[in-house]
Design a protein around this motif. Sequence first.
Motif, PDB file in Angstrom:
ATOM      1  N   LEU A 108       0.836  -1.195   0.000  1.00 19.56           N
ATOM      2  CA  LEU A 108       0.000   0.000   0.000  1.00 19.56           C
ATOM      3  C   LEU A 108       0.875   1.250   0.000  1.00 19.56           C
ATOM      4  N   PRO A 109       0.474   2.274  -0.766  1.00 19.62           N
ATOM      5  CA  PRO A 109       1.284   3.495  -0.875  1.00 19.62           C
ATOM      6  C   PRO A 109       1.050   4.447   0.285  1.00 19.62           C
ATOM      7  N   ALA A 110       1.209   3.945   1.487  1.00 17.90           N
ATOM      8  CA  ALA A 110       1.012   4.770   2.686  1.00 17.90           C
ATOM      9  C   ALA A 110       1.825   4.155   3.811  1.00 17.90           C
ATOM     10  N   VAL A 115      -2.485   3.186   7.600  1.00 16.35           N
ATOM     11  CA  VAL A 115      -3.091   1.898   7.231  1.00 16.35           C
ATOM     12  C   VAL A 115      -3.712   1.253   8.473  1.00 16.35           C
ATOM     13  N   TYR A 116      -2.971   1.264   9.573  1.00 19.60           N
ATOM     14  CA  TYR A 116      -3.483   0.714  10.841  1.00 19.60           C
ATOM     15  C   TYR A 116      -4.766   1.437  11.254  1.00 19.60           C
ATOM     16  N   ARG A 117      -4.753   2.774  11.185  1.00 15.04           N
ATOM     17  CA  ARG A 117      -5.931   3.544  11.586  1.00 15.04           C
ATOM     18  C   ARG A 117      -7.111   3.303  10.660  1.00 15.04           C
ATOM     19  N   ALA A 118      -6.855   2.979   9.405  1.00 17.26           N
ATOM     20  CA  ALA A 118      -7.940   2.726   8.463  1.00 17.26           C
ATOM     21  C   ALA A 118      -8.773   1.516   8.871  1.00 17.26           C
ATOM     22  N   LEU A 120      -9.497   0.854  12.038  1.00 18.46           N
ATOM     23  CA  LEU A 120     -10.080   1.097  13.360  1.00 18.46           C
ATOM     24  C   LEU A 120     -10.881   2.391  13.447  1.00 18.46           C
ATOM     25  N   THR A 121     -10.884   3.212  12.410  1.00 22.25           N
ATOM     26  CA  THR A 121     -11.568   4.501  12.425  1.00 22.25           C
ATOM     27  C   THR A 121     -12.895   4.393  11.669  1.00 22.25           C
ATOM     28  N   PRO A 122     -14.041   4.521  12.352  1.00 23.43           N
ATOM     29  CA  PRO A 122     -15.333   4.326  11.690  1.00 23.43           C
ATOM     30  C   PRO A 122     -15.528   5.137  10.421  1.00 23.43           C
ATOM     31  N   ASP A 123     -15.150   6.420  10.422  1.00 20.75           N
ATOM     32  CA  ASP A 123     -15.350   7.255   9.234  1.00 20.75           C
ATOM     33  C   ASP A 123     -14.580   6.712   8.030  1.00 20.75           C
ATOM     34  N   VAL A 124     -13.396   6.160   8.268  1.00 16.43           N
ATOM     35  CA  VAL A 124     -12.611   5.593   7.173  1.00 16.43           C
ATOM     36  C   VAL A 124     -13.142   4.215   6.795  1.00 16.43           C
ATOM     37  N   LEU A 125     -13.537   3.413   7.774  1.00 16.43           N
ATOM     38  CA  LEU A 125     -14.080   2.087   7.493  1.00 16.43           C
ATOM     39  C   LEU A 125     -15.290   2.164   6.573  1.00 16.43           C
ATOM     40  N   ARG A 126     -16.114   3.192   6.764  1.00 16.40           N
ATOM     41  CA  ARG A 126     -17.308   3.328   5.921  1.00 16.40           C
ATOM     42  C   ARG A 126     -16.952   3.561   4.460  1.00 16.40           C
ATOM     43  N   GLN A 127     -15.730   4.001   4.195  1.00 12.13           N
ATOM     44  CA  GLN A 127     -15.321   4.261   2.819  1.00 12.13           C
ATOM     45  C   GLN A 127     -14.891   2.994   2.072  1.00 12.13           C
ATOM     46  N   TRP A 128     -14.570   1.908   2.835  1.00 10.78           N
ATOM     47  CA  TRP A 128     -13.953   0.793   2.109  1.00 10.78           C
ATOM     48  C   TRP A 128     -14.331  -0.622   2.570  1.00 10.78           C
ATOM     49  N   LEU A 129     -14.778  -0.809   3.806  1.00 13.50           N
ATOM     50  CA  LEU A 129     -14.937  -2.186   4.288  1.00 13.50           C
ATOM     51  C   LEU A 129     -16.283  -2.777   3.873  1.00 13.50           C
ATOM     52  N   ALA A 130     -16.380  -3.052   2.580  1.00 14.37           N
ATOM     53  CA  ALA A 130     -17.567  -3.693   2.008  1.00 14.37           C
ATOM     54  C   ALA A 130     -17.159  -4.367   0.703  1.00 14.37           C
ATOM     55  N   PRO A 131     -17.526  -5.626   0.509  1.00 10.07           N
ATOM     56  CA  PRO A 131     -17.114  -6.318  -0.716  1.00 10.07           C
ATOM     57  C   PRO A 131     -17.977  -5.937  -1.909  1.00 10.07           C
ATOM     58  N   GLY A 132     -17.386  -5.983  -3.083  1.00 11.52           N
ATOM     59  CA  GLY A 132     -18.107  -5.831  -4.343  1.00 11.52           C
ATOM     60  C   GLY A 132     -19.076  -4.670  -4.367  1.00 11.52           C
ATOM     61  N   GLU A 240      -9.097  -3.349  -2.551  1.00  5.63           N
ATOM     62  CA  GLU A 240      -8.992  -2.345  -3.619  1.00  5.63           C
ATOM     63  C   GLU A 240      -9.590  -1.020  -3.157  1.00  5.63           C
ATOM     64  N   LYS A 241     -10.719  -1.088  -2.466  1.00  5.62           N
ATOM     65  CA  LYS A 241     -11.338   0.131  -1.929  1.00  5.62           C
ATOM     66  C   LYS A 241     -10.467   0.771  -0.854  1.00  5.62           C
ATOM     67  N   LEU A 242      -9.771  -0.074  -0.062  1.00  8.88           N
ATOM     68  CA  LEU A 242      -8.871   0.450   0.958  1.00  8.88           C
ATOM     69  C   LEU A 242      -7.758   1.286   0.311  1.00  8.88           C
ATOM     70  N   THR A 243      -7.214   0.805  -0.800  1.00  9.99           N
ATOM     71  CA  THR A 243      -6.167   1.562  -1.498  1.00  9.99           C
ATOM     72  C   THR A 243      -6.679   2.940  -1.889  1.00  9.99           C
ATOM     73  N   SER A 244      -7.904   3.000  -2.419  1.00  3.97           N
ATOM     74  CA  SER A 244      -8.498   4.285  -2.806  1.00  3.97           C
ATOM     75  C   SER A 244      -8.751   5.178  -1.603  1.00  3.97           C
ATOM     76  N   ALA A 245      -9.227   4.581  -0.503  1.00  4.51           N
ATOM     77  CA  ALA A 245      -9.526   5.358   0.704  1.00  4.51           C
ATOM     78  C   ALA A 245      -8.257   5.970   1.289  1.00  4.51           C
ATOM     79  N   LEU A 246      -7.143   5.246   1.236  1.00  6.51           N
ATOM     80  CA  LEU A 246      -5.885   5.768   1.762  1.00  6.51           C
ATOM     81  C   LEU A 246      -5.400   6.965   0.940  1.00  6.51           C
ATOM     82  N   LYS A 247      -5.661   6.940  -0.359  1.00  8.76           N
ATOM     83  CA  LYS A 247      -5.261   8.064  -1.199  1.00  8.76           C
ATOM     84  C   LYS A 247      -6.070   9.312  -0.850  1.00  8.76           C
ATOM     85  N   VAL A 248      -7.348   9.116  -0.512  1.00  7.10           N
ATOM     86  CA  VAL A 248      -8.217  10.237  -0.160  1.00  7.10           C
ATOM     87  C   VAL A 248      -7.868  10.790   1.206  1.00  7.10           C
ATOM     88  N   ASN A 249      -7.567   9.895   2.151  1.00  7.95           N
ATOM     89  CA  ASN A 249      -7.332  10.309   3.535  1.00  7.95           C
ATOM     90  C   ASN A 249      -5.860  10.606   3.793  1.00  7.95           C
TER      91      ASN A 249
END
Length: 249
Positions: A108-110, A115-118, A120-132, A240-249
Amino acid sequence: MVELDAVFHALAHQVRRSMLRRLATGELTIGELAEPLQMSLAAASKHVKVLELAGLVGRTVDGRRHVCRLEPRPLSEATAWLLFYEEFRDARLPALRTLPAVHREMILPAAAHPVYRAWLTPDVLRQWLAPGPYECVRAEVDERVGGHFRIWHSTGGEPAGGFEAEILDLAPDRRIAWRWGFVGPDRSAGGFDSLLTVTLEDTADGGTHLILRHERLDDLAAAMPEVAAGVGAGWNGALEKLTSALKVN
C-alpha cells in the motif's frame, strides 16, 4: 494434570492470550504489555502473575523494570495433550477439518500508521470495508482488546448484513486480530466465528506491506457455503477500496 490445569486456566482469558502472542515476538516490560490493552499496571501485573504461575512467562526484575519473556515448554505440553485426541477427531469428526485459509498480501502506498488507523476509524471504514457492490453504511469500533467491531452493509438501499467481530489483539501500527463473524440483515442469525489477522510491515520506499489471513472458516462453510466460497473475492474487492480510501485520507 495440575500443571495443565494452570496452563488452560491462564489461556482462558483473552488478555493473557494477547500478552503471550506479543511476547512471542520478544521480551516486553509489564508497562509495554499493558499499553495496547488500555489497562493499569496493577491489572496487567495480575494477569502476568497468572501466566507466571502456569510457567508460561518468566520475569527478570531490574530495579523498577519487570521484563517478561515467553516460556514455551508448558505450551508444548498442552499441545501434546491436545494432539493425543487428534486421531479420534479426524476419524469421527471429518467436518471439522480446516477449510483453507484466505491469504492476501499487497503493498500500500502509505505508511503503516494510516493503514493501521484505516482498520479502526469508523469514518474511514465506511469508505472501504464492504465487498463488491455492497456499501458500508455504519461502523462501530470499541478500540481495545475485547472490544466490539461492527459493520453494517447495504445494497440498493436495503440492509445486507455485515460483520460482528471482537478485537483479540492490538499492536499499534503492526498487527490487529479479530474473532470475526458474518451476520445477515437482521443481525440475529449467523455468527460463524472465524479468525482474521492483519499484519503490517514497513517497506523501503515508505509504503506498507499488508498481510491478511482469514482462517477458521469451517462454521461459515457449513452454514453458508456460498458465502464462504466468496470470502477471498470479497477481500480482494474491499482491499482495492482500501487503497483508494488511503489516497483520499
